[in-house]
Design an enzyme around this catalytic site. Structure first.
Site, PDB file in Angstrom:
ATOM      1  CB  SER A   1      54.000  77.638  38.824  1.00  0.00           C
ATOM      2  OG  SER A   1      53.820  76.602  39.772  1.00  0.00           O
TER       3      SER A   1
ATOM      4  CE1 TYR B   1      50.878  81.738  41.487  1.00  0.00           C
ATOM      5  CE2 TYR B   1      51.022  79.483  42.151  1.00  0.00           C
ATOM      6  CZ  TYR B   1      51.705  80.625  41.607  1.00  0.00           C
ATOM      7  OH  TYR B   1      52.980  80.772  41.549  1.00  0.00           O
TER       8      TYR B   1
HETATM    9  N1  LIG Z   1      58.372  80.824  44.932  1.00  0.00           N
HETATM   10  C1  LIG Z   1      57.948  79.578  44.422  1.00  0.00           C
HETATM   11  O1  LIG Z   1      57.574  78.842  45.023  1.00  0.00           O
HETATM   12  C2  LIG Z   1      57.330  79.944  43.128  1.00  0.00           C
HETATM   13  C3  LIG Z   1      56.970  78.569  42.379  1.00  0.00           C
HETATM   14  C4  LIG Z   1      56.774  78.910  41.141  1.00  0.00           C
HETATM   15  C5  LIG Z   1      56.431  79.847  40.306  1.00  0.00           C
HETATM   16  N2  LIG Z   1      56.761  80.817  41.194  1.00  0.00           N
HETATM   17  C6  LIG Z   1      56.597  82.258  40.616  1.00  0.00           C
HETATM   18  O2  LIG Z   1      57.834  83.062  40.332  1.00  0.00           O
HETATM   19  C7  LIG Z   1      57.475  84.165  40.186  1.00  0.00           C
HETATM   20  C8  LIG Z   1      58.289  85.008  41.245  1.00  0.00           C
HETATM   21  O3  LIG Z   1      57.648  84.879  42.574  1.00  0.00           O
HETATM   22  P1  LIG Z   1      58.608  84.936  43.859  1.00  0.00           P
HETATM   23  O4  LIG Z   1      58.618  83.405  44.394  1.00  0.00           O
HETATM   24  O5  LIG Z   1      59.845  85.508  43.439  1.00  0.00           O
HETATM   25  O6  LIG Z   1      57.678  85.955  44.789  1.00  0.00           O
HETATM   26  P2  LIG Z   1      57.960  87.077  45.490  1.00  0.00           P
HETATM   27  O7  LIG Z   1      59.089  86.836  46.284  1.00  0.00           O
HETATM   28  O8  LIG Z   1      56.638  87.224  46.242  1.00  0.00           O
HETATM   29  O9  LIG Z   1      58.167  88.142  44.300  1.00  0.00           O
HETATM   30  C9  LIG Z   1      57.166  88.582  43.595  1.00  0.00           C
HETATM   31  C10 LIG Z   1      57.725  89.820  42.692  1.00  0.00           C
HETATM   32  O10 LIG Z   1      56.531  90.449  42.058  1.00  0.00           O
HETATM   33  C11 LIG Z   1      56.281  91.813  42.284  1.00  0.00           C
HETATM   34  N3  LIG Z   1      55.144  92.266  42.139  1.00  0.00           N
HETATM   35  C12 LIG Z   1      53.757  91.645  42.853  1.00  0.00           C
HETATM   36  N4  LIG Z   1      52.850  92.470  42.668  1.00  0.00           N
HETATM   37  C13 LIG Z   1      53.234  93.222  41.728  1.00  0.00           C
HETATM   38  C14 LIG Z   1      52.469  94.162  41.028  1.00  0.00           C
HETATM   39  N5  LIG Z   1      51.064  94.188  41.039  1.00  0.00           N
HETATM   40  N6  LIG Z   1      53.020  94.857  40.199  1.00  0.00           N
HETATM   41  C15 LIG Z   1      54.270  94.831  40.116  1.00  0.00           C
HETATM   42  N7  LIG Z   1      55.244  93.854  40.703  1.00  0.00           N
HETATM   43  C16 LIG Z   1      54.430  93.034  41.535  1.00  0.00           C
HETATM   44  C17 LIG Z   1      56.999  91.774  43.891  1.00  0.00           C
HETATM   45  O11 LIG Z   1      57.583  93.056  43.900  1.00  0.00           O
HETATM   46  P3  LIG Z   1      56.874  94.518  44.554  1.00  0.00           P
HETATM   47  O12 LIG Z   1      55.884  94.015  45.879  1.00  0.00           O
HETATM   48  O13 LIG Z   1      57.735  95.497  44.867  1.00  0.00           O
HETATM   49  O14 LIG Z   1      55.752  94.903  43.572  1.00  0.00           O
HETATM   50  C18 LIG Z   1      58.274  91.049  43.681  1.00  0.00           C
HETATM   51  O15 LIG Z   1      59.300  91.685  43.321  1.00  0.00           O
HETATM   52  C19 LIG Z   1      56.001  84.480  40.167  1.00  0.00           C
HETATM   53  O16 LIG Z   1      55.512  84.561  39.020  1.00  0.00           O
HETATM   54  C20 LIG Z   1      55.483  83.131  40.883  1.00  0.00           C
HETATM   55  O17 LIG Z   1      54.097  82.921  40.623  1.00  0.00           O
HETATM   56  C21 LIG Z   1      57.360  80.963  42.378  1.00  0.00           C
END
Ligand SMILES: NC(=O)c1ccc[n+]([C@@H]2O[C@H](COP(=O)([O-])OP(=O)(O)OC[C@H]3O[C@@H](n4cnc5c(N)ncnc54)[C@H](OP(=O)(O)O)[C@@H]3O)[C@@H](O)[C@H]2O)c1
Length: 271
Positions: free
Chosen positions: A143, A156
């Site tokens: 991130s 985080y």
């Molecule tokens: N969105 C942002 O602004 C942002 C910015 C910087 C970095 N990121 C990073 O990008 C990555 C993806 O995030 P996102 O924004 O796409 O979030 P998201 O839409 O909430 O998706 C998170 C994914 O992780 C899975 N997950 C959550 N808990 C889990 C567990 N205990 N075991 C296995 N899978 C799990 C969820 O699926 P299930 O619920 O089906 O398990 C989902 O597929 C993360 O590492 C986040 O920190 C996001």
């Protein structure tokens, strides 16, 4: 563009929605067979059916809660034993609402398990095979907060700094041995992560929010360019290089036999 391992299978964690689902879509479009990991089996099945139909690639689902050591072990086993897997996208991640003082510590520990322990163990399970065959890729979704922890509270950002540091050390370990590693540092990206953490993404100015497909396409462009660290929204890549060079300039000064003068008592010994 670097040669893409078209025949290699890519295992994507957190593939049921958001950034992981976008990676799955783009990697399938490039011809990669996939293994999709997340907890929500139904969402994985729906995505797998669509991707295999649209892109004519084999898509397996491997439902697992990556905070459970028993379920994570199944994913590790797949990475260790499935000879076809050559790419790992460590994307699954979560954040906990609020600062450390308000958070439930069990939630914080689960976040560290998901954001830190899981990608480390999954990489460790796959890496020996990639090094043995001299080919493969590890992509870690960190991130922008990894380098801007003051923009958030709680633990985080530290989990994301870990992923960045981990990627840099991993690069050192595998450099010249055919394994490409990349840390991706997205800014605010429109996914459900914000809602899960109890935050309204629309409370941020529109110009700070990137759509998920644009973010993933930029990250993959950085991968194709062979970047070790990709910051999708940073307009001038030289700014990252300058930041990194400033850090590296400190290296020769970080371990010396003498403490720096400013830490020594200025009272002469014979006074
Ligand atoms: N969105 C942002 O602004 C942002 C910015 C910087 C970095 N990121 C990073 O990008 C990555 C993806 O995030 P996102 O924004 O796409 O979030 P998201 O839409 O909430 O998706 C998170 C994914 O992780 C899975 N997950 C959550 N808990 C889990 C567990 N205990 N075991 C296995 N899978 C799990 C969820 O699926 P299930 O619920 O089906 O398990 C989902 O597929 C993360 O590492 C986040 O920190 C996001």
């Amino acid at each position: 563009m670097l040669p893409v391992d078209t025949l290699d299978t890519a295992l994507v964690t957190g593939a049921s929605t958001g950034i992981g689902a976008a990676y799955a879509d783009r990697l399938a479009a490039r011809g990669h067979p996939l293994v999709l990991v997340a907890r929500n089996r139904e969402a994985l099945d729906t995505l797998a059916a669509r991707l295999s139909r649209e892109h004519r690639v084999k898509v397996d689902v491997l439902p697992a809660d990556l905070t459970s050591s028993a379920q994570r072990a199944e994913v590790e086993r797949r990475l260790r034993e499935d000879e076809a897997i050559g790419t790992l996208v460590n994307n699954a991640g979560a954040s906990v609402a609020g600062g450390l003082a308000e958070a439930r510590l069990d939630d914080v520990e689960a976040m560290i398990g998901l954001n830190v322990v899981a990608p480390t163990r999954l990489t460790g399970a796959l890496l020996p095979r990639l090094l043995a065959r001299g080919r493969g890729s590890i992509i870690n979704i960190a991130s922008a907060l990894a380098i801007a922890p003051e923009l958030s509270v709680g633990a985080y950002a530290a989990t994301k700094s870990y992923l960045l540091t981990y990627t840099l050390s991993l690069h050192k370990e595998v450099n010249g041995r055919g394994v490409q590693v990349q840390a991706v540092l997205p800014g605010i990206t429109r996914t459900a992560i914000w809602e899960h953490a109890g935050k309204d993404i629309d409370s941020f100015p529109e110009h700070m929010i990137m759509e998920v497909d644009e973010m993933v396409d930029a990250a993959l462009a950085g991968y194709d360019m062979g970047e070790l660290v990709t910051v999708p929204s940073l307009p001038d890549g030289e700014e990252w290089n300058g930041y990194d060079e400033a850090r590296r300039r400190l290296f020769p000064e970080l371990s010396r036999s003498q403490a720096a003068d400013r830490y020594k008592s200025d009272i002469p010994e014979d006074a």
